[in-house]
Design an enzyme around this catalytic site. Sequence first.
Site, PDB file in Angstrom:
ATOM      1  CE  LYS A  60     -27.495  42.895  11.072  1.00 39.68           C
ATOM      2  NZ  LYS A  60     -27.779  42.266  11.347  1.00 39.68           N
ATOM      3  CD  GLU A  90     -11.914  42.257  16.235  1.00 44.59           C
ATOM      4  OE1 GLU A  90     -11.680  40.692  15.897  1.00 44.59           O
ATOM      5  OE2 GLU A  90     -12.536  42.326  16.722  1.00 44.59           O
ATOM      6  CB  CYS A 100     -11.993  37.970  17.511  1.00 42.67           C
ATOM      7  SG  CYS A 100     -12.044  39.325  18.576  1.00 42.67           S
ATOM      8  CD  GLU A 138     -13.280  32.512  15.310  1.00 41.04           C
ATOM      9  OE1 GLU A 138     -13.703  33.057  14.750  1.00 41.04           O
ATOM     10  OE2 GLU A 138     -12.459  33.609  16.440  1.00 41.04           O
TER      11      GLU A 138
HETATM   12  P1  NAI Z   1     -21.162  36.741  11.217  1.00 34.70           P
HETATM   13  O1  NAI Z   1     -20.529  36.964  10.530  1.00 34.70           O
HETATM   14  O2  NAI Z   1     -21.931  36.007  10.568  1.00 34.70           O
HETATM   15  O3  NAI Z   1     -22.446  37.551  12.257  1.00 34.70           O
HETATM   16  C1  NAI Z   1     -21.703  38.612  12.292  1.00 34.70           C
HETATM   17  C2  NAI Z   1     -22.773  39.974  12.072  1.00 34.70           C
HETATM   18  O4  NAI Z   1     -22.991  40.469  10.444  1.00 34.70           O
HETATM   19  C3  NAI Z   1     -24.320  40.216  12.725  1.00 34.70           C
HETATM   20  O5  NAI Z   1     -24.679  41.509  12.539  1.00 34.70           O
HETATM   21  C4  NAI Z   1     -24.592  39.472  11.348  1.00 34.70           C
HETATM   22  O6  NAI Z   1     -25.656  39.946  10.949  1.00 34.70           O
HETATM   23  C5  NAI Z   1     -24.104  40.547   9.844  1.00 34.70           C
HETATM   24  N1  NAI Z   1     -23.737  39.784   8.792  1.00 34.70           N
HETATM   25  C6  NAI Z   1     -24.123  38.254   8.072  1.00 34.70           C
HETATM   26  N2  NAI Z   1     -24.148  38.405   7.105  1.00 34.70           N
HETATM   27  C7  NAI Z   1     -24.069  39.241   6.758  1.00 34.70           C
HETATM   28  C8  NAI Z   1     -24.198  39.783   5.394  1.00 34.70           C
HETATM   29  N3  NAI Z   1     -24.769  38.778   4.083  1.00 34.70           N
HETATM   30  N4  NAI Z   1     -24.297  40.961   4.826  1.00 34.70           N
HETATM   31  C9  NAI Z   1     -24.060  41.533   5.781  1.00 34.70           C
HETATM   32  N5  NAI Z   1     -23.885  41.673   6.933  1.00 34.70           N
HETATM   33  C10 NAI Z   1     -23.797  40.157   7.448  1.00 34.70           C
HETATM   34  O7  NAI Z   1     -21.314  35.134  12.137  1.00 34.70           O
HETATM   35  P2  NAI Z   1     -22.003  34.518  12.661  1.00 34.70           P
HETATM   36  O8  NAI Z   1     -22.568  33.842  12.520  1.00 34.70           O
HETATM   37  O9  NAI Z   1     -23.169  35.249  13.889  1.00 34.70           O
HETATM   38  O10 NAI Z   1     -21.465  33.918  13.930  1.00 34.70           O
HETATM   39  C11 NAI Z   1     -20.664  32.769  13.543  1.00 34.70           C
HETATM   40  C12 NAI Z   1     -19.207  32.411  13.924  1.00 34.70           C
HETATM   41  O11 NAI Z   1     -17.853  33.356  13.261  1.00 34.70           O
HETATM   42  C13 NAI Z   1     -19.065  32.122  15.026  1.00 34.70           C
HETATM   43  O12 NAI Z   1     -19.299  30.779  15.484  1.00 34.70           O
HETATM   44  C14 NAI Z   1     -17.052  32.828  15.509  1.00 34.70           C
HETATM   45  O13 NAI Z   1     -16.686  31.420  15.180  1.00 34.70           O
HETATM   46  C15 NAI Z   1     -17.472  33.312  14.175  1.00 34.70           C
HETATM   47  N6  NAI Z   1     -16.942  35.147  14.823  1.00 34.70           N
HETATM   48  C16 NAI Z   1     -16.156  35.860  15.742  1.00 34.70           C
HETATM   49  C17 NAI Z   1     -16.504  37.120  15.747  1.00 34.70           C
HETATM   50  C18 NAI Z   1     -15.173  37.972  16.072  1.00 34.70           C
HETATM   51  O14 NAI Z   1     -15.491  39.094  16.890  1.00 34.70           O
HETATM   52  N7  NAI Z   1     -14.133  38.169  15.099  1.00 34.70           N
HETATM   53  C19 NAI Z   1     -17.867  37.548  16.334  1.00 34.70           C
HETATM   54  C20 NAI Z   1     -18.609  36.537  16.140  1.00 34.70           C
HETATM   55  C21 NAI Z   1     -18.348  35.632  15.198  1.00 34.70           C
END
Ligand code: NAI
Length: 491
Positions: free
Chosen positions: A187, A262, A296, A393
């Site tokens: 996904k 991660e 990240c 973050e």
């Molecule tokens: P997110 O964790 O919501 O999304 C990442 C992935 O998880 C996307 O594919 C999303 O569709 C999916 N996802 C979201 N909710 C889910 C659920 N309930 N069950 C299963 N999958 C789910 O992150 P988002 O909203 O894109 O970014 C928000 C913040 O997260 C950023 O501002 C940053 O601080 C952090 N982040 C950290 C990352 C890293 O590389 N560690 C990457 C992206 C975001």
Amino acid sequence: MATITHPVRRPQVRQTDCFIGGQWQPAQSGQTFATLDPATEEVIAEVAEGDAADVELAVRAAREALERSDWSRLDARDRGRLMYRLADLIEEEIDELAALESWDNGKPIRDARHVDLPLVVDCLRYYAGYADKIHGQTIPVRGNYFSYTRREPVGVVGQIIPWNFPMLMVAWKWGPALAAGCTIVMKPAEQTPLTCLRMARLAQKAGIPDGVINVVPGYGPTAGAAVVRHPGIDKVAFTGEHTTAQIIMREAATSLKRLTFELGGKSPNIVFADADLDQAVRGAHFGLYFNQGQCCCAGSRVFVEEAIHDEFVERIAAENQRRRLGDPLSAETEQGPQVDRAQFDKIMKYIDLGKQEGAVCVSGGKRFGDRGYFVEPTLFDGVTDEMRIAQDEIFGPVMSVLTFRDLDELVPRANKTIYGLAAAVWTRDIGKAHRLAREIKAGTVWVNCYDVFDAAAPFGGFKMSGMGRELGEEGLRPYLETKTVTVALDA
Ligand code: NAI
Ligand code: MG
């Protein structure tokens, strides 16, 4: 930068459907969602909005492929060959893929082409080489028995990835899964589905059997949650926010899925007065502003020793003045827009908060231009440990400078965070460097460098920054189950 023409042409968008069992198909619901160009806020394409119904089909296809002889009985070396072939095909289309990535994500074309894409190719080749080097052991057990272990694929794996390095996250996830002989339901992030779909097309062209890789684009709470809940998925690998990982962990408890995470960070980047200051300024600037701050492992808490503080802040501010913001597809651009409106709003909110908390905004602090999600490279000085901008973050081009007096005071402050993903130390004193490498609680410590990634070097977090490691041999382990076979020799 010889391969980049100026500006790069927008590529054709060819894949927008779900990829299931080797077929391109619209979502069962018929729904689509728009993926935007974050530099112009214009729609690039409508993409199939998968949900539980599509995940159901994808899991069936993956389960079937897992047992089918063209995958399960394929010689490990031939499995590796298919992966090398995929890496070759990506390399053949490297310019077009880089342009597609830059367009959908907003990252400068020079980064997509010269950082992301080479790492993608390298990661797939690294794990291709592992395919025929996964083996068990013979165990000297007590009694007249012959005992050995087999290392088998964990099964069907669900992989949920974010938008900051869309293609690289695909490579980090597919590489070990394919080498181990797993099959995949992926996904991609709703902000950046296009390059993942293009990679699925190339995987098919490389000869990876239908159903081994399935891609269901869609939103987290629908498509993502369905991947986490489905009993036919054996393991979930997730990269994203720690609060999403907490939801996933609770949901996955029902089926006791294997999990690797991660997650985010608030990484300390520590600059001592004895460091090569040119190198440290360049490294700290890159370590935070690279990829619009959307990393990240971004070095977002910069601890600077008192004696060099003023000069350091002045030089970072000067770098920010020089930075070229603009069209991501232009070869000169160094900083593009943030990925979407939500990230832009979140960053602007933190900039306001930093000012309210009493930090000094030395440079930036505003939106850049009036179209697209651009944020000026922003520098806060006088930041203290308790401020929200030093704890949360931000995931944007916002650097916080904190001052320290000596090493003993520094260590507990550097560790005062819920995260533990990365850290860096700039010094000419090797004793100090190694002492910090031991005492900082983080999965990666860089010394006199930042963001040096290699497919062979494990990456992941302590504390709330994750569970398990990706890359290297360690990154393969979560995709394998160990089976012990014991044979009676006098039976
Ligand atoms: P997110 O964790 O919501 O999304 C990442 C992935 O998880 C996307 O594919 C999303 O569709 C999916 N996802 C979201 N909710 C889910 C659920 N309930 N069950 C299963 N999958 C789910 O992150 P988002 O909203 O894109 O970014 C928000 C913040 O997260 C950023 O501002 C940053 O601080 C952090 N982040 C950290 C990352 C890293 O590389 N560690 C990457 C992206 C975001
Ligand atoms: Mg979210």
